[in-house]
Design a protein around this motif. Structure first.
Motif, PDB file in Angstrom:
ATOM      1  N   GLU A  30       0.895  -1.266   0.016  1.00 13.27           N
ATOM      2  CA  GLU A  30      -0.014   0.119   0.066  1.00 13.27           C
ATOM      3  C   GLU A  30       1.016   1.229   0.074  1.00 13.27           C
ATOM      4  OE1 GLU A  30      -0.424  -2.659   1.778  1.00 13.27           O
ATOM      5  OE2 GLU A  30      -2.697  -3.100   2.209  1.00 13.27           O
ATOM      6  N   VAL A  31       1.858   1.434   1.019  1.00 22.70           N
ATOM      7  CA  VAL A  31       2.667   2.506   0.969  1.00 22.70           C
ATOM      8  C   VAL A  31       3.486   2.527  -0.056  1.00 22.70           C
ATOM      9  CG1 VAL A  31       4.467   3.596   2.546  1.00 22.70           C
ATOM     10  CG2 VAL A  31       2.423   2.473   3.514  1.00 22.70           C
ATOM     11  N   TYR A  32       4.201   1.295  -0.571  1.00 23.96           N
ATOM     12  CA  TYR A  32       5.237   1.182  -1.480  1.00 23.96           C
ATOM     13  C   TYR A  32       4.629   1.964  -2.967  1.00 23.96           C
ATOM     14  CZ  TYR A  32       9.254  -0.186  -4.210  1.00 23.96           C
ATOM     15  OH  TYR A  32      10.239  -0.254  -4.885  1.00 23.96           O
ATOM     16  N   VAL A  33       3.245   1.395  -3.208  1.00 18.15           N
ATOM     17  CA  VAL A  33       2.794   2.024  -4.448  1.00 18.15           C
ATOM     18  C   VAL A  33       2.423   3.265  -4.361  1.00 18.15           C
ATOM     19  CG1 VAL A  33       2.418  -0.277  -5.506  1.00 18.15           C
ATOM     20  CG2 VAL A  33       0.613   0.748  -4.170  1.00 18.15           C
ATOM     21  N   LEU A  34       1.886   3.797  -3.440  1.00 14.44           N
ATOM     22  CA  LEU A  34       1.114   5.099  -3.187  1.00 14.44           C
ATOM     23  C   LEU A  34       2.184   6.334  -2.961  1.00 14.44           C
ATOM     24  CD1 LEU A  34      -1.520   6.145  -3.348  1.00 14.44           C
ATOM     25  CD2 LEU A  34      -1.720   6.286  -1.013  1.00 14.44           C
ATOM     26  N   THR A  35       3.163   5.992  -2.001  1.00 16.74           N
ATOM     27  CA  THR A  35       4.025   6.989  -1.734  1.00 16.74           C
ATOM     28  C   THR A  35       5.458   7.019  -1.934  1.00 16.74           C
ATOM     29  OG1 THR A  35       4.030   6.579   0.608  1.00 16.74           O
ATOM     30  CG2 THR A  35       2.259   8.227  -0.164  1.00 16.74           C
ATOM     31  N   GLY A  36       5.777   5.481  -1.746  1.00 14.28           N
ATOM     32  CA  GLY A  36       7.160   5.004  -1.942  1.00 14.28           C
ATOM     33  C   GLY A  36       7.829   5.469  -0.247  1.00 14.28           C
ATOM     34  N   GLY A  37       7.127   5.837   0.617  1.00 13.22           N
ATOM     35  CA  GLY A  37       7.722   5.872   1.983  1.00 13.22           C
ATOM     36  C   GLY A  37       7.632   7.703   2.142  1.00 13.22           C
ATOM     37  N   GLY A  38       7.957   8.354   0.949  1.00 12.17           N
ATOM     38  CA  GLY A  38       7.897  10.101   0.970  1.00 12.17           C
ATOM     39  C   GLY A  38       6.578  10.571   1.315  1.00 12.17           C
ATOM     40  N   PRO A  39       6.392  11.681   1.343  1.00 13.06           N
ATOM     41  CA  PRO A  39       7.610  12.667   0.968  1.00 13.06           C
ATOM     42  C   PRO A  39       8.268  12.983   2.509  1.00 13.06           C
ATOM     43  CG  PRO A  39       5.604  13.831   1.406  1.00 13.06           C
ATOM     44  CD  PRO A  39       5.410  12.536   1.283  1.00 13.06           C
ATOM     45  N   ALA A  40       9.645  13.082   2.329  1.00 14.28           N
ATOM     46  CA  ALA A  40      10.583  13.020   3.459  1.00 14.28           C
ATOM     47  C   ALA A  40      10.512  11.951   4.211  1.00 14.28           C
ATOM     48  CB  ALA A  40      10.718  14.332   3.908  1.00 14.28           C
ATOM     49  N   GLY A  41      10.246  10.866   3.855  1.00 13.73           N
ATOM     50  CA  GLY A  41      10.068   9.533   5.092  1.00 13.73           C
ATOM     51  C   GLY A  41       8.836   9.791   5.823  1.00 13.73           C
ATOM     52  N   SER A  42       7.798  10.633   5.493  1.00 12.11           N
ATOM     53  CA  SER A  42       6.698  10.870   6.390  1.00 12.11           C
ATOM     54  C   SER A  42       6.002   9.721   6.503  1.00 12.11           C
ATOM     55  CB  SER A  42       5.834  12.228   5.718  1.00 12.11           C
ATOM     56  OG  SER A  42       5.572  11.853   4.699  1.00 12.11           O
ATOM     57  N   THR A  43       5.841   8.699   5.369  1.00 15.92           N
ATOM     58  CA  THR A  43       5.093   7.519   5.418  1.00 15.92           C
ATOM     59  C   THR A  43       5.846   6.367   5.451  1.00 15.92           C
ATOM     60  OG1 THR A  43       5.002   7.633   2.931  1.00 15.92           O
ATOM     61  CG2 THR A  43       3.147   8.816   3.952  1.00 15.92           C
ATOM     62  N   ASP A  44       7.126   6.461   5.613  1.00 17.11           N
ATOM     63  CA  ASP A  44       7.941   5.366   5.760  1.00 17.11           C
ATOM     64  C   ASP A  44       7.566   4.345   6.880  1.00 17.11           C
ATOM     65  OD1 ASP A  44       9.834   4.063   4.289  1.00 17.11           O
ATOM     66  OD2 ASP A  44      11.496   5.539   4.996  1.00 17.11           O
ATOM     67  N   VAL A  45       7.159   3.146   6.574  1.00 15.26           N
ATOM     68  CA  VAL A  45       6.945   2.209   7.447  1.00 15.26           C
ATOM     69  C   VAL A  45       7.887   1.066   7.676  1.00 15.26           C
ATOM     70  CG1 VAL A  45       4.221   2.342   7.458  1.00 15.26           C
ATOM     71  CG2 VAL A  45       5.410   0.946   5.841  1.00 15.26           C
ATOM     72  N   TRP A  46       7.673   0.204   8.928  1.00 15.53           N
ATOM     73  CA  TRP A  46       8.815  -0.650   9.276  1.00 15.53           C
ATOM     74  C   TRP A  46       9.376  -1.374   7.632  1.00 15.53           C
ATOM     75  CZ3 TRP A  46      11.780  -0.863  13.457  1.00 15.53           C
ATOM     76  CH2 TRP A  46      12.484  -1.824  13.482  1.00 15.53           C
ATOM     77  N   MET A  47       8.474  -2.114   7.104  1.00 17.02           N
ATOM     78  CA  MET A  47       9.029  -2.831   5.748  1.00 17.02           C
ATOM     79  C   MET A  47       9.389  -2.116   4.649  1.00 17.02           C
ATOM     80  SD  MET A  47       9.072  -5.727   6.465  1.00 17.02           S
ATOM     81  CE  MET A  47       9.932  -6.117   4.743  1.00 17.02           C
ATOM     82  N   THR A  48       8.892  -0.854   4.244  1.00 18.39           N
ATOM     83  CA  THR A  48       9.228   0.005   3.222  1.00 18.39           C
ATOM     84  C   THR A  48      10.851   0.428   3.564  1.00 18.39           C
ATOM     85  OG1 THR A  48       8.419   1.857   4.184  1.00 18.39           O
ATOM     86  CG2 THR A  48       7.296   0.845   2.469  1.00 18.39           C
ATOM     87  N   ARG A  49      11.110   0.646   4.833  1.00 18.50           N
ATOM     88  CA  ARG A  49      12.421   1.063   5.496  1.00 18.50           C
ATOM     89  C   ARG A  49      13.316  -0.289   5.101  1.00 18.50           C
ATOM     90  NH1 ARG A  49      14.748   4.751   4.738  1.00 18.50           N
ATOM     91  NH2 ARG A  49      16.720   4.598   5.639  1.00 18.50           N
ATOM     92  N   ALA A  50      13.125  -1.629   5.553  1.00 21.05           N
ATOM     93  CA  ALA A  50      13.713  -2.516   5.454  1.00 21.05           C
ATOM     94  C   ALA A  50      13.975  -2.965   4.201  1.00 21.05           C
ATOM     95  CB  ALA A  50      13.106  -3.899   6.095  1.00 21.05           C
ATOM     96  N   TYR A  51      12.856  -2.780   3.222  1.00 24.66           N
ATOM     97  CA  TYR A  51      13.216  -2.932   1.829  1.00 24.66           C
ATOM     98  C   TYR A  51      14.292  -1.919   1.252  1.00 24.66           C
ATOM     99  CZ  TYR A  51      12.249  -3.511  -3.159  1.00 24.66           C
ATOM    100  OH  TYR A  51      12.051  -3.536  -4.488  1.00 24.66           O
ATOM    101  N   THR A  52      14.152  -0.717   1.407  1.00 27.84           N
ATOM    102  CA  THR A  52      15.124   0.188   1.045  1.00 27.84           C
ATOM    103  C   THR A  52      16.576  -0.325   1.651  1.00 27.84           C
ATOM    104  OG1 THR A  52      13.407   2.002   1.501  1.00 27.84           O
ATOM    105  CG2 THR A  52      15.593   2.771   0.784  1.00 27.84           C
ATOM    106  N   LEU A  53      16.617  -0.589   2.945  1.00 29.88           N
ATOM    107  CA  LEU A  53      17.840  -0.909   3.283  1.00 29.88           C
ATOM    108  C   LEU A  53      18.475  -2.030   2.739  1.00 29.88           C
ATOM    109  CD1 LEU A  53      19.390   0.147   5.722  1.00 29.88           C
ATOM    110  CD2 LEU A  53      18.622  -1.578   7.306  1.00 29.88           C
ATOM    111  N   GLY A  54      17.689  -3.168   2.377  1.00 33.64           N
ATOM    112  CA  GLY A  54      18.275  -4.374   1.979  1.00 33.64           C
ATOM    113  C   GLY A  54      18.195  -4.306   0.544  1.00 33.64           C
ATOM    114  N   PHE A  55      17.463  -3.664  -0.434  1.00 35.94           N
ATOM    115  CA  PHE A  55      17.632  -3.655  -1.855  1.00 35.94           C
ATOM    116  C   PHE A  55      18.171  -2.561  -2.510  1.00 35.94           C
ATOM    117  CE2 PHE A  55      14.427  -6.900  -1.054  1.00 35.94           C
ATOM    118  CZ  PHE A  55      14.802  -7.942  -1.671  1.00 35.94           C
TER     119      PHE A  55
END
Lengths: 314, 303
Positions: B242-267
């Motif tokens: 949901e988050v990844y397709v809608l905002t990608g965690g942005g703007p300025a990390g304001s919608t970053d959730v645990w899994m999008t964060r982990a995804y960014t870190l890993g991939f």
């Protein structure tokens, strides 16, 4: 659609479901048919209900109309969305086609078809063993299948992508092949549970009779048990299809390059393409939407009873 | 479960050879797939979370470093807050809206069935498609779909997804929209089980609508509500697509959730060890939550 009276999966609804099967009041809903006591006669409450229903439709269904109309509009953008297309055209679909949307769609179809077949076969076999045989470690196996439901792709994404790149023992690289998406979807705890519960309810007499006639295990499953399981297979099939079609992270990590994407993942490629407008993205969204829409409309009763059954079983 | 109750005896022992192998043959494909693509990655994830993963150089054991690094990273800490807020908001919102829909659309009439079919559409639509749809509905100028609706009410256009203050709420609204019809179906199943004669009896006694809902309807659908809440909470924790397709965690990390964060870190940052640690933390919380809820529910059932 939500009548558990005809539920093939035996929803163990709490309280007594006596009335629902009594056949009473299907044509003329009585005042006590609903919790809020909606009346069927014209009046203020009736008008309010119609108004609220329209609101619900507007919020939950109308957005779909806007994406359909936007996909057929000549110049669609977020600011021109409406319920009817301006200057209807197929241009958006043609442009989306030029960007390879049908290839992505093909990937999706192969994955959904193959994945569903594998999933149904694997889960049926497992359910047959769990429901019709008694063996040591049965409870443990059941727990293991339940655990697969608690290990969604999100949580194991990073190590899973490593495993897909190099499957242990055999050492194959599944990335970039459809198998990378299909195989991880094979064992789905939900289907195993559902089919196991259903098979347990099939009377053993039928099987015993067949066994006396010398029917082997595989033929027993194929010719005796499976035909009786059709309703449950329908539920598992629809829910499985919707679940596979909805996959996002798995096709993303199993792909080697963007040509391996499924249509749902490929939407982001369309969106970030500076040369195409919103209309093309919407055309892609419509292409990605239609299969699940068809499956849903054809088999909605299975789906809804399945959700209710799965939930009440928990 | 006492499914393993075997009756020892000579007759049993004779046929045990073939009989004992057979179920395992049927289980083999499922177990193999689950093992390779679920449990093995889980084990690997736990293992890697203790290492600094270095391609070509060999992994280096770092103990709990990855965990401390992830848990003290302020972006991960923000992500915890977002995940909880999103999870709680989506769960509660989904239940409130779902219950309202169920109460509104309960009934046998054909028209109601058609409306229910239409309202259920968000559930069968792939999350990525929903994301694209909502992105356009949230179009930031005053002639965007939702903003033009606000315009009718005399409110100014809101740049939902581009503003760090509103992006998370906008994501939550989409989540509720996707979740509510699903809950509706479950609650409808609960409502269908209510004994109608109770309603009739209550009406005879002159019980008010509110009391009727509270004392007849609510107890009947409580199990359904419990399940809905559990499912939603677990789903909320691992919210990603949901988050990844809608905002990608942005703007300025304001919608970053645990899994999008982990995804960014890993991939994208190739920090496999840190991402694994983050995943393991989430896995532990999910398991803990599931076990606790199951325990509470079992205890509730007994009582």
């Amino acid at each position: 659609m939500s009548a558990p009276a005809i539920d093939p999966v035996r929803t163990p609804v709490t309280a007594s479901p006596t009335r629902s099967s009594a056949g009473k009041g299907r044509t003329t809903p009585a005042r006590f048919d609903t919790a809020l006591g909606w009346s069927d006669r014209p009046g203020p409450a009736w008008a309010l209900r119609i108004l609220l229903c329209l609101l619900a439709l507007g919020v939950f269904a109308a957005p779909f109309l806007t994406i359909f109309s936007g996909s057929f509009s000549e110049k669609a953008s977020g600011s021109t969305l409406s319920f009817l297309p301006h200057h209807p055209t197929l241009l958006n679909f043609r442009v989306a086609g030029d960007r390879g949307i049908w290839d992505y769609f093909g990937n999706s179809l192969v994955i959904a078809g193959g994945g569903l077949l594998l999933q149904l076969a694997v889960c049926t076999l497992a359910a047959y063993a769990l429901a019709r045989h008694r063996f040591r470690g049965q409870a443990l196996i059941l727990t293991l299948f339940m655990l697969t439901m608690m290990l969604p792709e999100e949580v194991i994404a990073i190590p899973l992508s490593l495993v897909l790149g190099h499957v242990p023992v055999v050492g194959v690289d599944l990335k970039g092949t459809v198998w990378g998406v299909i195989l991880p979807l094979g064992a789905w705890g939900f289907s195993v549970m559902l089919l196991t519960e259903f098979m347990k309810d099939i009377p053993t007499e039928i099987e015993e009779a067949a066994r006396i006639d010398g029917v082997g295990e595989l033929r027993m499953l194929w010719q005796v048990v499976l035909p009786l399981c059709k309703p449950a297979l329908g539920v598992a099939g629809v829910l499985g299809f919707i679940m596979i079609w909805d996959q996002y992270l798995l096709p993303l990590i199993a792909a080697k390059d963007p040509t391996d994407y499924t249509v749902t993942v490929a939407l982001s490629i369309l969106r970030t393409d500076p040369e195409v407008g919103s209309g093309v993205v919407l055309a892609g969204a419509v292409i990605a939407l239609v299969p699940s829409l068809i499956v849903y409309l054809l088999l909605q009763r299975s789906l809804v009873t399945g959700i209710a059954a799965g939930a009440t079983k928990g | 479960m006492t499914a393993t109750a075997t009756t020892p005896g000579p007759r049993r022992a004779r046929i045990i050879g073939k009989k004992a192998v057979l179920p395992w043959l049927f289980l083999a494909p499922g177990l193999l797939l689950a093992l390779v693509f679920k449990f093995l990655p889980m084990g690997k994830g736990v293992w890697l979370s203790f290492f600094e993963v270095r391609p070509f150089l060999g992994d280096k054991w770092v103990g709990l470093d990855n965990y401390t690094r992830v848990l003290t990273d302020h972006r991960f800490q923000d992500a915890i807050g977002h995940t909880l807020l999103l999870g709680v908001g989506m769960s509660l919102g989904g239940i409130v809206v779902g219950s309202a829909l169920a109460l509104l659309l309960e009934g046998q009439a054909r028209s109601l069935k058609i409306i229910r079919t239409a309202v259920f559409l968000p559930v069968v639509t792939a999350t990525a498609v929903v994301g694209e749809m909502w992105r356009l509905m949230y179009y930031p100028t005053s002639d965007g779909l939702i903003n033009s609706g606000l315009g009718l009410l005399g409110l100014g256009p809101v740049p939902y997804l581009d503003n760090p203050d509103t992006a998370l709420w906008a994501t939550m609204a989409m989540g509720i929209w996707m979740l509510a019809p699903y809950n509706m179906v479950i609650i409808l199943a609960g409502l269908a089980g209510v004994d109608r004669s109770l309603y009739e009896a209550a009406a005879m006694d002159g019980v008010s609508l509110r009391q009727r809902l509270r004392h007849i309807t609510l107890p009947a659908i409580r199990p359904a509500l419990g399940i809905v809440l559990t499912l939603a909470a677990i789903r909320g924790l691992r919210v990603f697509t949901e988050v990844y397709v809608l905002t990608g965690g942005g703007p300025a990390g304001s919608t970053d959730v645990w899994m999008t964060r982990a995804y960014t870190l890993g991939f994208t940052r190739n920090d496999i060890g840190g991402a694994s640690a983050a995943s393991v933390v989430l896995l532990c919380v999910t398991l803990l939550l599931t076990v606790t809820v199951n325990y509470l529910r079992k205890r509730g059932d007994v009582r």
